[in-house]
Design a protein around this motif. Structure first.
Motif, PDB file in Angstrom:
ATOM      1  N   UNK A  32      10.864   8.352  22.960  1.00 53.67           N
ATOM      2  CA  UNK A  32       9.863   9.155  23.655  1.00 53.67           C
ATOM      3  C   UNK A  32       8.477   9.028  23.034  1.00 53.67           C
ATOM      4  N   UNK A  33       8.415   8.946  21.712  1.00 52.33           N
ATOM      5  CA  UNK A  33       7.122   8.917  21.021  1.00 52.33           C
ATOM      6  C   UNK A  33       6.475   7.538  21.011  1.00 52.33           C
ATOM      7  N   UNK A  34       7.274   6.493  20.904  1.00 49.35           N
ATOM      8  CA  UNK A  34       6.759   5.118  20.815  1.00 49.35           C
ATOM      9  C   UNK A  34       7.598   4.202  21.696  1.00 49.35           C
ATOM     10  N   UNK A  52      13.133   4.373  32.457  1.00 52.62           N
ATOM     11  CA  UNK A  52      14.461   4.188  31.875  1.00 52.62           C
ATOM     12  C   UNK A  52      14.421   4.457  30.372  1.00 52.62           C
ATOM     13  N   UNK A  53      13.396   3.969  29.677  1.00 48.59           N
ATOM     14  CA  UNK A  53      13.280   4.222  28.236  1.00 48.59           C
ATOM     15  C   UNK A  53      13.117   5.715  27.963  1.00 48.59           C
ATOM     16  N   UNK A  54      12.322   6.406  28.763  1.00 50.66           N
ATOM     17  CA  UNK A  54      12.164   7.857  28.587  1.00 50.66           C
ATOM     18  C   UNK A  54      13.490   8.577  28.839  1.00 50.66           C
ATOM     19  N   UNK A  55      14.206   8.175  29.879  1.00 52.63           N
ATOM     20  CA  UNK A  55      15.489   8.813  30.180  1.00 52.63           C
ATOM     21  C   UNK A  55      16.521   8.514  29.090  1.00 52.63           C
ATOM     22  N   UNK A  56      16.497   7.300  28.539  1.00 52.29           N
ATOM     23  CA  UNK A  56      17.446   6.992  27.470  1.00 52.29           C
ATOM     24  C   UNK A  56      17.111   7.794  26.216  1.00 52.29           C
TER      25      UNK A  56
END
Length: 142
Positions: A32-34, A52-56
């Motif tokens: 979430x941060x990077x 997808x990266x945020x959800x993961x």
């Protein structure tokens, strides 16, 4: 497979669960941060890689919290095991396409062990959550 049977709760399993929860919690915060590095290694066939990266990241944090709540522990373990299986293609993509992160190309001294340890992480989530006892108590279920 039933999930209502009592699973022996030894010190090793408890420590393994805490370490795994901490690792997934930190990884979730990192997603979430990077997100840039995670987006970079996401295979091209994955739609909306930023989302997808945020959800993961959120899934990792939720799984980490779930591991620490007895009523949610087994569901969290199954979810984290499935998560680790689903993100494995990103690890392969990172390795096979030699994707640099922050300008750094990682060697096979990194990628080889990283790819090989993914099944261990999958097992660890199932074992630490009490879904399986194998290999410590013989039966892969309980």
């Amino acid at each position: 497979m039933t999930f209502d049977r009592a699973v022996p709760e030894g010190r090793g399993r408890r420590i393994g669960r805490i370490v795994l929860a901490a690792a997934y919690g930190l990884a979730g915060v990192a997603h979430l941060a990077r997100p840039g590095g995670f987006v970079a290694i996401t295979p091209g066939w994955v739609p909306a890689p930023e989302m997808v990266v945020a959800l993961t990241g959120a899934a990792e944090i939720a799984g980490a919290v779930g591991l620490m709540i007895p009523a949610l522990r087994k569901a969290a373990g199954i979810g984290l095991a499935l998560y680790a299986l689903c993100v494995w293609p990103a690890n392969f993509h990172h390795a096979l396409d030699d994707i640099a992160l922050s300008g750094v190309h990682l060697s096979w001294w990194y990628h080889g062990p990283r790819l090989a340890v993914q099944p261990v992480i999958i097992w660890w989530a199932l074992w630490a959550s009490g879904v399986v006892n194998w290999p410590f108590r013989g039966d892969w279920r309980h």
